[in-house]
Design an enzyme around this catalytic site. Structure first.
Site, PDB file in Angstrom:
ATOM      1  N   GLY A  72      23.045  45.862  20.354  1.00 44.58           N
ATOM      2  CA  GLY A  72      22.145  44.742  20.093  1.00 44.58           C
ATOM      3  C   GLY A  72      21.339  44.377  21.324  1.00 44.58           C
ATOM      4  O   GLY A  72      21.124  45.211  22.211  1.00 44.58           O
ATOM      5  N   CYS A 122      30.873  32.158  27.069  1.00 49.58           N
ATOM      6  CA  CYS A 122      32.069  32.749  27.697  1.00 49.58           C
ATOM      7  C   CYS A 122      31.805  34.033  28.473  1.00 49.58           C
ATOM      8  O   CYS A 122      32.110  34.107  29.662  1.00 49.58           O
ATOM      9  CB  CYS A 122      33.129  33.001  26.641  1.00 49.58           C
ATOM     10  SG  CYS A 122      33.812  31.475  26.024  1.00 49.58           S
TER      11      CYS A 122
END
Ligand code: UDX
Length: 438
Positions: free
Chosen positions: A255, A262
């Site tokens: 992607g 995080c």
């Protein structure tokens, strides 16, 4: 058990609500009066599937309360969880522990002997020791400090909390281990494994887990680049390697690069920890660089799909949050993408099912549409940035007819090239054959 949860951010609120749902008596405390007033009135500070219903049900049963009064929350609590934010410290990548230590100092004034203090916030190795030191300096004895990191994914946090792959408890005393075993006992019915380790080890497990997942994503993203050069399909490569049990199929979706609160923060903090003790962590360091570069490169990728020039082009951006089912915009790949396109002179019309408010504060000079279709109308190109379910079944024919151009850049590989082409679109996925097949 009676539990106090300090911090009603993402982790604290989800954990507090789930503990209450297990049957514990939970008081959540936060300094932000607006947040606490909202929660007492049933208004959630974040958008997370199932959270509102869970909070309301447990608040109604009297098991979950919200307050700004830390001493009152801690009084009578057998365990006090610290779930305040540990953002990246400006400038150096270290985790900023100001909020953690502030909470501990306040706690020290009121905590009773026998209480277990548990860090749920992601904290660098050795933070438990520092907390113990602060407590000792403040004259507190007979209090155990444990580490119990969370592994919740935004958008699936409640399910993750109730069906964890594992529960990690780092503690030095049996008393703390017993308390945490009792708190998580309801999960043992689902056979959730609980792993007891030393406190420092538990602190490191959290960083190692997130760093490894970040490595996995960057790995498949680089393989996707290779696929584009050699005319191979990254989704088949991911499936082909993921069927090997040693590798596993998850976190192999190519992607636009990982974002969120995080992975970017925790990989940097891990590097800082390693640097502090003089140990090289070249794999994680490179992962961070690969991901940063990739997010920046997405604007150029869209420009290439449009023939190299986006000046004056209208681009419909579908999805702004860093991933689906959240309104969280932190480190979202949409940010460098949109900024890069604006710098190149493009006009942006963006749509996100829930992140609009957050996004409005971030971008100047872009239009916000009320639906995917409205964002695509009259666009030269449509770019899918976040794979929200509602973007998975768009009527591509109608979409193509409403557009002024015919470019579909699918940064999440949601669509099949054949389907898109039959709808009259020029399709550009990630790592699925040559980038510019013509
Ligand atoms: C993550 C961890 O999964 C969780 O265990 C930890 O406690 C907190 O950090 P979260 O940040 O909510 O959770 O998101 P996650 O679903 O892990 O995705 C992080 C980012 O990686 C997103 O931007 C996502 O789009 C991207 N990603 C994930 C990929 O690009 N490819 C993948 O295969 C998986």
């Amino acid at each position: 058990m009676r539990i106090a949860m300090i911090g009603t951010g993402y982790v604290g609120l989800v954990s507090g609500a789930c503990f209450a749902d297990f049957g514990h008596q939970v008081t959540c405390v936060d300094k932000d009066t607006g947040k606490i007033d909202g929660l007492n009135g049933g208004v959630m500070p974040i958008w997370e599937p199932g959270l509102e219903a869970l909070v309301k049900a447990n608040a109604t049963r009297g098991r979950l309360t919200f307050t700004t009064d830390l001493p009152a929350a801690v009084e009578g609590a057998e365990a006090v969880f610290i779930a305040v934010g540990t953002p990246t410290r400006r400038g150096d990548g270290h985790a900023d522990l100001t909020f953690v230590f502030e909470a501990v100092r306040e706690l020290a004034k009121v905590i009773a002997p026998g209480t277990v203090v548990v860090t749920k916030s992601t904290v660098p190795v050795g933070t438990g020791d520092e907390i113990e030191n602060i407590l000792r300096q403040e004259g507190v004895t007979e209090v155990s400090v444990a580490s119990n990191p969370e592994f919740l994914r935004e958008g699936a946090a409640i399910a993750d909390f109730k069906h964890p792959d594992r529960i990690i408890v780092g503690a030095e005393e049996e008393h703390a281990r017993e308390a945490l075993r009792e708190i998580y006992r309801p999960l043992f019915l689902n056979r959730a494994p609980i792993l007891f380790t030393a406190r420092r080890t538990a602190e490191l497990i959290k960083y190692a887990a997130n760093a490894f997942l970040a490595v996995k994503i960057s790995f498949i993203n680089e393989i996707a680049d290779l696929c584009e050069a050699v005319d191979a399909d990254v989704q088949d490569v991911a499936r082909g390697i993921g069927l090997d049990n040693r590798i596993g199929p998850k976190f192999l979706h190519a992607g636009p690069g990982y974002g969120g609160s995080c992975f970017p923060k925790d990989t940097l903090a891990l590097l800082q920890t390693a640097e502090g003790v003089g140990v090289a962590q070249r794999i994680v360091k490179t992962t961070v660089e690969v991901n940063d570069d990739r997010k920046i490169a997405m604007a150029e990728r869209v420009a290439r799909a449009l023939g190299g020039e986006v000046k004056g082009k209208r681009i419909g951006v579908l999805g702004l949050a860093f991933k689906p089912n959240t309104d969280d915009m932190r480190e979202a790949p949409s940010i460098p993408l949109i900024k890069g396109l604006i710098e190149r002179g493009a006009e942006i019309s963006a749509f996100d099912p829930v992140a609009r408010l957050q996004a409005e504060a971030m971008f100047d000079g872009i239009e916000f549409a009320d639906s995917a279709e409205a964002a695509a109308a009259n666009a030269d190109a449509v770019v899918i940035v976040t794979e929200w379910d509602e973007f998975r079944a768009l009527d591509l024919g109608t979409l193509a007819r409403s557009m002024r151009g015919k470019t579909l850049v699918d940064l999440r590989n949601v669509y099949d090239r054949g389907d898109a082409e039959r709808a009259g679109l020029d399709y550009f996925g990630v790592g699925r054959g040559r980038l510019n097949p013509s």
